[in-house]
Design an enzyme around this catalytic site. Structure first.
Site, mmCIF file in Angstrom:
data_model
loop_
_atom_site.group_PDB
_atom_site.id
_atom_site.type_symbol
_atom_site.label_atom_id
_atom_site.label_comp_id
_atom_site.label_asym_id
_atom_site.label_seq_id
_atom_site.Cartn_x
_atom_site.Cartn_y
_atom_site.Cartn_z
ATOM 1 N N GLN A 199 3.938 6.414 -8.098
ATOM 2 C CA GLN A 199 3.057 7.244 -7.180
ATOM 3 C C GLN A 199 4.183 7.547 -6.412
ATOM 4 O O GLN A 199 5.181 6.744 -5.249
ATOM 5 C CB GLN A 199 2.644 6.126 -6.486
ATOM 6 C CG GLN A 199 2.018 6.955 -5.201
ATOM 7 C CD GLN A 199 1.022 6.902 -3.933
ATOM 8 O OE1 GLN A 199 1.601 5.769 -3.336
ATOM 9 N NE2 GLN A 199 -0.139 7.060 -3.685
ATOM 10 N N TYR B 214 1.057 11.720 4.979
ATOM 11 C CA TYR B 214 2.270 11.666 4.399
ATOM 12 C C TYR B 214 3.138 13.330 4.156
ATOM 13 O O TYR B 214 2.481 13.600 4.409
ATOM 14 C CB TYR B 214 2.652 10.266 4.177
ATOM 15 C CG TYR B 214 2.273 9.138 3.796
ATOM 16 C CD1 TYR B 214 3.437 8.379 4.805
ATOM 17 C CD2 TYR B 214 1.667 8.229 2.755
ATOM 18 C CE1 TYR B 214 2.610 7.129 5.818
ATOM 19 C CE2 TYR B 214 0.674 6.851 4.101
ATOM 20 C CZ TYR B 214 1.922 6.423 4.591
ATOM 21 O OH TYR B 214 1.505 5.335 4.928
ATOM 22 N N ARG C 90 -2.688 12.876 -5.568
ATOM 23 C CA ARG C 90 -3.579 12.110 -4.457
ATOM 24 C C ARG C 90 -3.743 12.686 -3.164
ATOM 25 O O ARG C 90 -2.461 13.251 -3.142
ATOM 26 C CB ARG C 90 -3.005 10.552 -3.978
ATOM 27 C CG ARG C 90 -4.277 9.735 -3.583
ATOM 28 C CD ARG C 90 -3.183 8.294 -3.057
ATOM 29 N NE ARG C 90 -5.059 7.064 -3.791
ATOM 30 C CZ ARG C 90 -5.101 5.915 -2.783
ATOM 31 N NH1 ARG C 90 -4.295 5.898 -2.303
ATOM 32 N NH2 ARG C 90 -5.999 5.902 -3.265
HETATM 33 C C1 LIG Z 1 -2.514 -3.324 1.745
HETATM 34 C C2 LIG Z 1 -2.340 -1.820 1.497
HETATM 35 C C3 LIG Z 1 -1.434 -1.143 0.527
HETATM 36 C C4 LIG Z 1 -2.064 0.305 0.202
HETATM 37 N N1 LIG Z 1 -0.728 1.153 -0.364
HETATM 38 C C5 LIG Z 1 -0.832 2.417 -0.585
HETATM 39 C C6 LIG Z 1 0.390 2.884 -0.723
HETATM 40 O O1 LIG Z 1 0.934 2.481 -1.237
HETATM 41 N N2 LIG Z 1 -0.304 4.536 -1.662
HETATM 42 C C7 LIG Z 1 -1.581 4.956 -1.030
HETATM 43 O O2 LIG Z 1 -1.717 6.247 -1.831
HETATM 44 N N3 LIG Z 1 -2.621 3.771 -0.767
HETATM 45 C C8 LIG Z 1 -2.169 2.665 -0.816
HETATM 46 N N4 LIG Z 1 -3.096 2.699 0.008
HETATM 47 C C9 LIG Z 1 -4.408 2.562 0.447
HETATM 48 C C10 LIG Z 1 -5.329 1.492 -0.678
HETATM 49 O O3 LIG Z 1 -4.830 2.967 -2.070
HETATM 50 C C11 LIG Z 1 -6.942 2.594 -0.995
HETATM 51 O O4 LIG Z 1 -7.170 3.613 -0.873
HETATM 52 C C12 LIG Z 1 -7.687 1.815 -0.054
HETATM 53 O O5 LIG Z 1 -7.758 0.762 0.309
HETATM 54 C C13 LIG Z 1 -9.133 1.919 -0.161
HETATM 55 O O6 LIG Z 1 -9.232 1.588 -1.651
HETATM 56 P P1 LIG Z 1 -10.683 0.270 -1.702
HETATM 57 O O7 LIG Z 1 -11.543 0.645 -0.713
HETATM 58 O O8 LIG Z 1 -10.689 0.236 -3.687
HETATM 59 O O9 LIG Z 1 -9.710 -0.874 -1.220
HETATM 60 C C14 LIG Z 1 -3.085 0.277 0.790
HETATM 61 C C15 LIG Z 1 -3.900 -0.223 1.008
HETATM 62 C C16 LIG Z 1 -4.106 -1.442 1.244
HETATM 63 C C17 LIG Z 1 -5.222 -1.992 1.846
#
Ligand SMILES: Cc1cc2nc3c(=O)[nH]c(=O)nc-3n(C[C@H](O)[C@H](O)[C@H](O)COP(=O)(O)O)c2cc1C
Length: 311
Positions: free
Chosen positions: A104, A185, A233
């Site tokens: 990413q 971002y 994304r």
């Molecule tokens: C600890 C943490 C780190 C994350 N880091 C990123 C990231 O590096 N890039 C990104 O696009 N989203 C990031 N997200 C968002 C997740 O990719 C995702 O969109 C979010 O957890 C919701 O999905 P879920 O319901 O499957 O958890 C992060 C979320 C969490 C909780």
């Protein structure tokens, strides 16, 4: 003929562009903040990703394309040779475990702190509009700093950084790259009229505000020579990071962008539906199903999915 869906359907193979995946489960990109100041992944990362390689697709934690792209301490990069070597051990481990992984590509734009940036410079953004919130630095949480607006003549250099990062990801053995145009971002900051106040060809009209994302996609596709290994994304309504208001015309702006993306024949569109990591509720008048149907290729859905929703 349609049959009723059951759990095993998620385990059928699927092809996204040139990515042949063992199943329909993708691991969301997750920042772990486990690297040193040099942004080089270690054996810890190889172990972590290999442990998760039974997902059809791993999307790497967001990875800084350049020193100026960085907005959080201890996050990895993909611009130096050391970083390429560090990532090689990760991609090797994932492949040995039978998995696939894309990198990413990340630039945080205004959501950064001067202590994270070369020479203590200000973060760069479409416009000098400060984000709200704190980010994690080497010494703990700090309020994000006041950004400066990128000059128009700096954009070719920025695109050059995306090109270098895309090439480095290829050398590092990734199966593809995901352009991070989500979560408020840099690229998302250009898209949203709530924070883009530019008057050059990167501000104002929808065509202008989506131009940078489309130019980045074009540059990355050119470096990979295979659009089927490039995904993107988007997260049209999330306020994170920086408590960034959505665009004033989410359906029109992202609809235009998604239709323009169709010309690339990308591997996939990856959509965060709702507030990232929070409520799936959408403001009135916003229908992500409509945006999804405007995209001609495969769709990766994210945010609070249950098994039933995934099916
Ligand atoms: C600890 C943490 C780190 C994350 N880091 C990123 C990231 O590096 N890039 C990104 O696009 N989203 C990031 N997200 C968002 C997740 O990719 C995702 O969109 C979010 O957890 C919701 O999905 P879920 O319901 O499957 O958890 C992060 C979320 C969490 C909780």
């Amino acid at each position: 003929m349609l049959h009723s869906l059951n759990e095993t359907d998620l385990f059928y193979p699927v092809t996204l562009g040139s990515l042949h995946l063992a199943n329909r489960i993708a691991m969301a990109p997750l920042t772990r903040s486990r690297v040193g100041e040099n942004g080089v992944p270690t054996v810890l990362h190889a172990t972590y990703y290999a442990q998760r390689a039974s997902a059809g697709l791993l999307i790497s934690e967001a990875t800084n394309i350049s020193p100026q792209a960085r907005g959080y301490g201890f996050t990895p990069g993909i611009w130096s040779e050391d970083q390429v070597v560090g990532w090689q051990q990760v991609t090797d481990a994932v492949h040995a475990a039978g998995g696939k992984i894309v990198c990413q590509l990340w630039h945080v734009g205004r959501f950064s702190h001067v202590s994270l940036l070369p020479g203590g410079q200000a973060p760069v953004a479409p416009s000098a509009v400060r984000a709200q919130g704190e980010t994690f630095t080497a010494t703990g949480f700090e309020e994000v700093s006041m950004p400066r607006a990128l000059h128009t003549d700096e954009i070719p250099g920025l695109l050059g950084e995306y090109r270098l990062a895309a090439r480095a990801a290829k050398r590092a053995g990734f199966d593809g790259v995901e352009v991070h145009s989500a979560n408020s971002y840099l690229l998302d900051q250009f898209i949203r009229d709530s924070v883009n106040q530019r008057v050059d060809q990167y501000g104002g009209s929808v065509e202008n505000r989506t131009r940078l994302t489309l130019e980045v996609v074009a540059a990355v596709v050119e470096e990979w020579q295979d659009s089927g290994r490039v995904g993107i994304r988007l997260s049209p309504t999330t306020p994170d990071a920086g408590n960034t208001p959505p665009d004033s015309d989410v359906m029109g702006t992202y609809g235009y962008l998604i239709q323009a993306l169709n010309t690339f024949n990308l591997a996939y569109l990856h959509m965060v539906e709702g507030k990232t990591g929070g409520s799936r509720e959408l403001p009135a008048g916003i229908d992500l199903g409509v945006l999804r149907r405007q995209f001609a290729g495969p769709y990766i859905a994210n945010n609070g999915y249950t098994l039933e929703m995934a099916l």
